[in-house]
Write an enzyme that holds these catalytic residues in place. Structure first.
Site, PDB file in Angstrom:
ATOM      1  N   LYS A  71      29.737 -12.582  56.750  1.00 51.73           N
ATOM      2  CA  LYS A  71      30.671 -11.464  56.955  1.00 51.73           C
ATOM      3  C   LYS A  71      31.797 -11.790  57.930  1.00 51.73           C
ATOM      4  CE  LYS A  71      27.419  -7.765  55.785  1.00 51.73           C
ATOM      5  NZ  LYS A  71      26.120  -8.456  55.679  1.00 51.73           N
ATOM      6  N   SER A  75      25.716  -4.860  60.435  1.00 51.58           N
ATOM      7  CA  SER A  75      25.816  -5.777  59.296  1.00 51.58           C
ATOM      8  C   SER A  75      25.692  -5.069  57.949  1.00 51.58           C
ATOM      9  CB  SER A  75      24.734  -6.861  59.407  1.00 51.58           C
ATOM     10  OG  SER A  75      25.022  -7.954  58.577  1.00 51.58           O
ATOM     11  N   SER A  82      24.036 -13.026  56.613  1.00 50.94           N
ATOM     12  CA  SER A  82      25.131 -12.113  56.938  1.00 50.94           C
ATOM     13  C   SER A  82      26.186 -12.690  57.862  1.00 50.94           C
ATOM     14  CB  SER A  82      24.570 -10.820  57.561  1.00 50.94           C
ATOM     15  OG  SER A  82      24.066  -9.976  56.557  1.00 50.94           O
TER      16      SER A  82
END
Length: 389
Positions: free
Chosen positions: A74, A131, A71
């Site tokens: 991101k 997240s 993640s």
């Protein structure tokens, strides 16, 4: 005093101040002298410590090894969203609607329902704090029409930032073949995101809520709560990527970025990041040059005889304790020959420690001065004649 002199002084007095982008080329020798031989005993497979204002890497471990970022991916969607907000093509209050594709993401999420609507600001909060994969895809679709089109934008932006060892396949970081980046490239995109101050409205959150208080949120980045100066940025985990992190912290003028990839446990990724940040804060500081006081240069054959110069304020990363040893040396020609265009580089200011140049900034022309024509000479002669008489 003749008319030409009066006009010249009026023009100089009326010169508008303007800012130029810093152009600093920092030497690595002073930095390397501190970092060479240091071993921080990190648990992660790769790591990178970067100073944000200069982009200087001050510690690295396998920083160019291609790995899954989970993640931490991101950070790139967050960057594109912040850029859209700053450009005015997106607003924090704008409504985003959850699609079937976004709601199907799984993994870290806020269980966005198909057709559910949230503001861009709440979507950002969910992306940063917990997240949320579903919100990330919803934002991707809102901005680009589809996740695939948005990922193309992500890869284009990565290329623009010099992230040569990065390829994104999705917007979330969920496991998929061919999706990879490096500790150094993560630091690069994190550095770019830090330029958008609105991101700190979200990355500094420890606990908050969504849906009118019905859903509590706790930041997955524990450093925000427990590390002095921590101000972001993003965690990541999958079974194959293991524990990843891009951690940012600022003390005084020093903003650091510590990236860790493929740490065995969550605690070890945070421990690695703290070791990196501690090393940076203990050994380095940022020296601000300020705007140099510069003379005007004589211009031969120009409609004006003097060129005002500018040299923007800049920041230099130095080993702690050496700030007072820095001396500035200006290098300029004796004169210029018209025509000269505004923004032309005509010299530089060298910043030295014990005679060694550690950085330099460019000196530029503050305005354009065209070459004097025959008729300019005639006009000047006539002006001088009338003033004298």
């Amino acid at each position: 005093m003749n008319l030409v002199t009066v006009l010249k002084k009026s023009l100089c007095a009326g010169l508008l101040c303007f800012l130029l982008l810093p152009s600093v080329y920092a030497a690595r020798t002073d930095i390397a002298a501190v970092s060479t031989g240091v071993a921080l005993s990190l648990s992660g497979t790769s790591a990178c410590l970067m100073e944000a204002s200069t982009g200087e890497v001050i510690y690295e471990q396998n920083a160019d090894e291609r790995l899954e970022p989970a993640s931490v991916t991101k950070i790139m969607p967050l960057l594109l969203i912040c850029e859209a907000l700053d450009e005015g093509t997106l607003t924090p209050e704008e409504t985003v609607t959850g699609s079937e594709h976004a709601a199907s993401m799984g993994g870290s999420q806020i269980w966005l329902e198909v057709g559910e609507q949230m503001s861009v600001s709440d979507m950002l909060k969910a992306m940063v704090v917990v997240s949320a994969n579903d919100c990330t895809v919803a934002m991707a679709e809102h901005l680009a029409g589809s996740e695939e089109a948005f990922v193309a934008r992500m890869n284009k932006r990565a290329e623009e930032l010099g992230m040569t060892n990065t390829h994104f396949v999705n917007a979330t970081g969920l496991p998929v073949e061919g999706h990879f980046t490096t500790a150094r490239d993560i630091a690069r995109m994190t550095r770019e995101l830090l330029k958008h101050e609105r991101i700190f409205e979200y990355t500094g959150i420890w606990m908050d809520s969504l849906r009118g208080g019905a859903m509590g949120l706790t930041n997955t980045n524990k450093l925000v709560r427990f590390y002095p100066g921590a101000n972001g940025m993003k965690t990541g985990y999958t079974d194959s990527a293991k524990y990843c992190l891009s951690a940012t912290a600022k003390r005084d003028k020093l903003q650091l970025i510590a990236t860790v990839m493929k740490a065995p446990t969550s605690d070890e990724r945070f421990s690695d990041a703290k070791k990196l940040l501690d090393f940076g804060f203990a050994n380095f500081s940022v020296y601000e040059t300020g705007e140099a006081a510069l003379p005007e240069l004589a211009v031969k054959g120009g409609v004006r005889a003097k060129m005002p110069l500018v040299c923007s304020a800049s920041e230099i990363l130095v080993a702690k304790g050496r700030e007072k040893q820095i001396e500035a040396v200006t290098e300029l020609p004796d004169s210029l020959t018209a025509p000269v265009e505004k923004g032309t580089v005509v010299g530089k200011v060298l910043y030295r420690i014990n005679g060694e140049t550690i950085a330099e900034t460019e000196i530029l022309c503050a305005e354009s001065i065209r070459r004097m024509t025959f008729w300019d000479v005639i006009k000047r002669m006539l002006a001088d004649t009338f003033v004298l008489n």
